[in-house]
Design a protein around this motif. Structure first.
Motif: not given
Ligand SMILES: C[S@@+](CC[C@H](N)C(=O)[O-])C[C@H]1O[C@@H](n2cnc3c(N)ncnc32)[C@H](O)[C@@H]1O
Length: 486
Positions: A39-48
């Motif tokens: 999900r978008a929120s997971q991707r954000e966490a991965v990018v961080d």
């Protein structure tokens, strides 16, 4: 982050130097998993998380994080992070890695740092941005006199190309044939023509603008591509930033030489970008007696001449070859292709004009569906039937002298062996002698040789060996004698 990643990542983060170094593959795995799902929120966490790893003391971990980041999305954040990395690192090697990763996102932020990056990577970034902005070859720009064109294509079709040029009203007085070779017709322009004019010819394979002939010396090749004369021509013929793909013809991939030439061209002419992916131009290096002929070719996919081909079959004819067969048939009001497949010969013949009735038969329903949609796209009306070719004349009511022309590329027995091929082609000759009007013609790719000899109504008047894409076959024309008892 996902379940496995959710367990592994904290262990990785809390691990000692050795533990982390041994599990660097996790960084790549996270990139792969989240490039395909999440999900978008997971991707954000991965990018961080990956951004955090860009500051890791271990060079391998930093490198893996750089490679993983462009896969995950969040393009602007990733671009900023990688651009910062490219600016900040001191080592050339690490800067190259940052640049390579940036080339995959290639937006405005990447362009801003392009000039601090090694030349090859900088060019990739600029090409990526230019690709995204779009561009194309302009077909209607007037070209100057003196331009040389190599029309390249299948061996055996040269004579057809030459007669097309000589018979073209569009090119009369503006283009003349000045030479040739195997699979090659050389033209010289007297001026005032456009690429679109040359694309009115249908029997050639590719149109190549000759830039020059040089020794096998990369500096010399780059010098030609980056020259003022070539740049002016490319600029005029391109909408958008000109991008080209470089290829050694007939020599496989020569990555080292391609990279060396492309870097040199970029140093001499930074506006012209090498791009292996969907460039609008190709620069082809053809062997020419120990030297290299440097040729600029528009990469037009699909070829605008054959854009009616919306559907295809695996045994479809090479369209310029079908065009040559249509040309060979000459005038006539009605045409039948007994083995019509996707209908290329029928459309090519109809395009030459003068045809009022078009007939096609094929055993395959799939092929006929393809033929229907192709004829439709070309604006050609035809009677198409799914049947054995021997049945078709009765079904269509053309049994006794009912058509002027038969043009066909029958099964050749190459990919799928056909046990009764000789008999089948023999039947085709017999049928042709019955359904063709006196003076009518049969044009075919003949896979078997001399089956026609037993048929006194037919006279062979052309037999031309042609490269059928790895093997030779003859295209032949037979005329029907005027007297039935010849
Ligand atoms: C070489 S392909 C023709 C390709 C076609 N010119 C094109 O461009 O798509 C030969 C075709 O002959 C058809 N065929 C084979 N035997 C046949 C037969 N006895 N009667 C009619 N069609 C037949 C095949 O289904 C195939 O589509």
């Amino acid at each position: 982050m996902g379940a496995v990643v959710g367990e592994e990542v904290p262990l990785f983060d809390g691990g000692g130097e050795e533990y982390r170094a041994g599990r660097v593959a996790l960084v790549r795995a996270v990139g792969v998993v989240f490039s395909e799902s999440g999900r978008a929120s997971q991707r954000e966490a991965v990018v961080d998380w990956l951004r955090g790893l860009l500051g890791d003391p271990n060079e391998r971990i930093r490198r893996y994080a750089m490679a993983a980041l462009p896969k995950v999305g969040e393009r602007e954040v990733v671009e900023r992070a990688l651009a910062g990395m490219a600016r900040g690192v001191s080592g050339e090697r690490e800067r190259r890695h940052a640049g390579k990763a940036l080339a995959k996102v290639a937006g405005r932020g990447a362009l801003e740092v392009a000039d601090v990056l090694p030349a090859g990577v900088a060019q990739k970034i600029k090409a990526g941005a230019a690709r995204e902005a779009g561009g194309r070859v302009l077909m209607d720009v007037a070209m100057p006199a003196g331009v040389r064109i190599h029309l390249r294509g299948r061996r055996g079709l040269e004579g057809f190309v030459r007669s097309e040029v000589e018979g073209s009203r569009m090119l009369r007085g503006r283009m003349r044939v000045v030479g040739g070779g195997s699979g090659l017709v050389v033209l010289e322009a007297a001026g005032g023509f456009s690429l679109g004019d040359v694309f009115s010819l249908r029997c050639f394979g590719t149109l190549n603008l000759v830039l020059g002939e040089v020794a096998q010396d990369w500096e010399a090749v780059a010098g030609v591509i980056a020259s003022e004369r070539v740049w002016r021509m490319v600029r005029a013929l391109t909408e958008g930033v000109p991008r080209y793909r470089l290829e050694f013809i007939g020599e496989g991939h020569r990555r080292g030489a391609v990279a060396a030439i492309a870097e040199r061209v970029h140093a001499l002419r930074p506006e012209m970008l090498n791009d292996a992916r969907s460039a609008m131009w190709a620069v082809d290096l053809h062997p020419a007696g120990g030297r290299l002929s440097v040729e600029l070719r528009p990469r037009l996919v699909p070829d605008p001449r054959f854009s009616y081909r919306l559907a295809d079959v695996s045994a479809a004819s090479h369209p310029p070859l079908a065009a040559a067969m249509a040309l060979l048939a000459g005038r006539g009001e009605s045409v039948w292709d007994p083995f019509c497949g996707s209908g290329v010969e029928l459309v090519e013949r109809a395009r030459l004009g003068g045809v009022r009735r078009v007939y096609g038969s094929d055993l395959s329903r799939e092929a006929l569906r393809a033929a229907e949609s192709n004829l439709d796209a070309a604006g050609v009306k035809g009677v198409l039937r799914c049947c054995d070719f021997r049945e078709f004349p009765r079904i269509a009511g053309i049994c006794d002298g009912g058509v002027d022309q038969i043009i066909t590329n029958p099964p050749l027995g190459r990919r799928v062996p056909i046990p009764d091929l000789k008999e089948m082609i023999g039947d085709l000759f017999t049928l042709a002698a019955e359904v063709l009007r006196p003076g009518g013609v049969l044009v075919l790719a003949n896979p078997v040789g001399s089956e026609w000899r037993g048929n006194p109504r037919l006279r062979r008047d052309v037999s031309q060996r042609v490269d059928f894409g790895g093997f030779d076959c003859r295209i032949e024309r037979y005329s029907v004698r005027h007297s039935r008892r010849a």
